[in-house]
Design an enzyme around this catalytic site. Structure first.
Site, PDB file in Angstrom:
ATOM      1  N   TYR A 134       5.069  -7.987   2.221  1.00  0.00           N
ATOM      2  CA  TYR A 134       4.235  -9.092   2.689  1.00  0.00           C
ATOM      3  C   TYR A 134       4.916 -10.447   2.475  1.00  0.00           C
ATOM      4  O   TYR A 134       5.209 -10.833   1.346  1.00  0.00           O
ATOM      5  CB  TYR A 134       2.885  -9.090   1.970  1.00  0.00           C
ATOM      6  CG  TYR A 134       1.901  -8.044   2.454  1.00  0.00           C
ATOM      7  CD1 TYR A 134       2.113  -7.321   3.613  1.00  0.00           C
ATOM      8  CD2 TYR A 134       0.747  -7.780   1.733  1.00  0.00           C
ATOM      9  CE1 TYR A 134       1.213  -6.362   4.037  1.00  0.00           C
ATOM     10  CE2 TYR A 134      -0.172  -6.821   2.159  1.00  0.00           C
ATOM     11  CZ  TYR A 134       0.076  -6.117   3.319  1.00  0.00           C
ATOM     12  OH  TYR A 134      -0.830  -5.174   3.739  1.00  0.00           O
ATOM     13  N   HIS A 143       3.352   2.943   2.589  1.00  0.00           N
ATOM     14  CA  HIS A 143       2.843   1.993   3.578  1.00  0.00           C
ATOM     15  C   HIS A 143       3.224   2.403   4.994  1.00  0.00           C
ATOM     16  O   HIS A 143       4.278   2.993   5.236  1.00  0.00           O
ATOM     17  CB  HIS A 143       3.436   0.608   3.272  1.00  0.00           C
ATOM     18  CG  HIS A 143       2.807  -0.507   4.019  1.00  0.00           C
ATOM     19  ND1 HIS A 143       3.518  -1.587   4.490  1.00  0.00           N
ATOM     20  CD2 HIS A 143       1.514  -0.723   4.382  1.00  0.00           C
ATOM     21  CE1 HIS A 143       2.707  -2.438   5.085  1.00  0.00           C
ATOM     22  NE2 HIS A 143       1.479  -1.924   5.043  1.00  0.00           N
TER      23      HIS A 143
END
Length: 311
Positions: A54, A111
């Protein structure tokens, strides 16, 4: 704040979770992101979402700073790694631990399980799963999960491959919203399986970063209420201002299960807008696929398999 049990782990977590992606956005200053996290914790939110990729690590760095001064002990901390190889997964996990300034992360998830080959790469003998098992044995993490936003069939495939390898996940993260109910639905296909297996349900994209609201068919409050109405352990929502945080807390504080007539009315109102998946572009495009834009994050394919093509 209301609290729910995370699957069969026995952990009590807040029904609302702070999404990590928004915390590292350029429009949110570092000081404001730290303030948002700490005020959220003071308001009773305990579930913290994040990911190694992120905002080039800014989200984890900021959360690490926010969790100092005793705040770490008050939260259930989660992050995600993209690596599919054992080596890359271990590298990313260690980097996340350093950024978050912790010795242990409560939940680490594979992820963006977006491709049918991802489960096989993860559960390969030299795959990411081995790295996370070793990290759990070393006390670096407590629970394991996976995430994805593309297709419910891929989630089911991941669960099957895990079972074939004698493993059961502690949590699974997926889109759960009023549009998903109508199109390639995680709610219809995956959610019942997770409930049956007592795996923690982490709902995300309840508003899809505001995209669902652009349909004009639903409000932010309705989106949150609907996601909380489902058998979710946590609804992770993006929080980039105090107003948004206050709205999420108010929805949780006032939550009550929706009446059947309310659900029917909401689904009827959103059916046409949801029909083609236009307002769920994370399913129908690659715009949300970070690992597609940066395939190096996945790491190398197993060497012994690559050699099959060179013999």
């Amino acid at each position: 704040m209301i609290y729910r049990t995370l699957g069969s782990t026995g952990e009590k977590v807040s029904a609302i979770g702070v999404g990590g992606w928004h915390l590292g956005l350029p429009r949110v200053s570092e000081a404001e992101s730290i303030r948002l996290v700490r005020v959220a914790i003071d308001r009773g939110i305990t579930f913290m979402d994040n990911c190694w990729d992120y905002n080039d690590g800014a989200s984890e760095l900021r959360m690490g700073k926010a969790l100092k001064d005793g705040y770490r002990d008050r939260v259930f901390l989660m992050t995600k790694i993209d690596g599919r190889s054992r080596q890359e997964a271990a590298r990313q996990l260690d980097q996340s631990l350093q950024r978050l300034q912790v010795d242990m992360i409560d939940l680490v998830q594979h992820h963006e399980v977006l491709r049918f080959e991802d489960p096989h790469r993860i559960f390969d003998e030299d795959g990411a799963h081995q790295a996370l098992l070793e990290a759990r044995q070393a006390g670096k993490i407590r629970y394991l999960g996976f995430t994805g936003h593309k297709d419910p069939q891929i989630h089911l495939h991941m669960l099957r491959v895990a079972a074939e390898n004698g493993f059961r996940f502690d949590a699974v993260q997926m889109p759960l919203n009023v549009m998903d109910a109508h199109f390639r639905s995680f709610q219809q296909m995956v959610l019942p399986e997770l409930v049956r297996e007592e795996i923690g349900v982490l709902g995300m994209k309840s508003m899809a970063n505001g995209i669902l609201l652009k349909s004009g068919a639903v409000t932010a409050v309705e989106c949150l209420r609907y996601a909380l109405h489902l058998p979710t352990s946590v609804v992770i929502t993006g929080i980039d201002s105090m107003d948004v945080l206050e709205q999420a807390c108010q929805v949780a504080d006032a939550f009550r299960p929706m009446e059947p007539a309310e659900v029917e009315s909401l689904l009827s109102r959103t059916a046409e807008a949801a029909r083609t998946g236009y307002y769920e572009p994370f399913k129908t495009t690659s715009l949300f696929d970070g690992t597609a834009a940066s395939p190096a994050w996945l790491g190398e394919e197993p060497e012994r398999l690559r050699q099959l093509f060179t013999r």
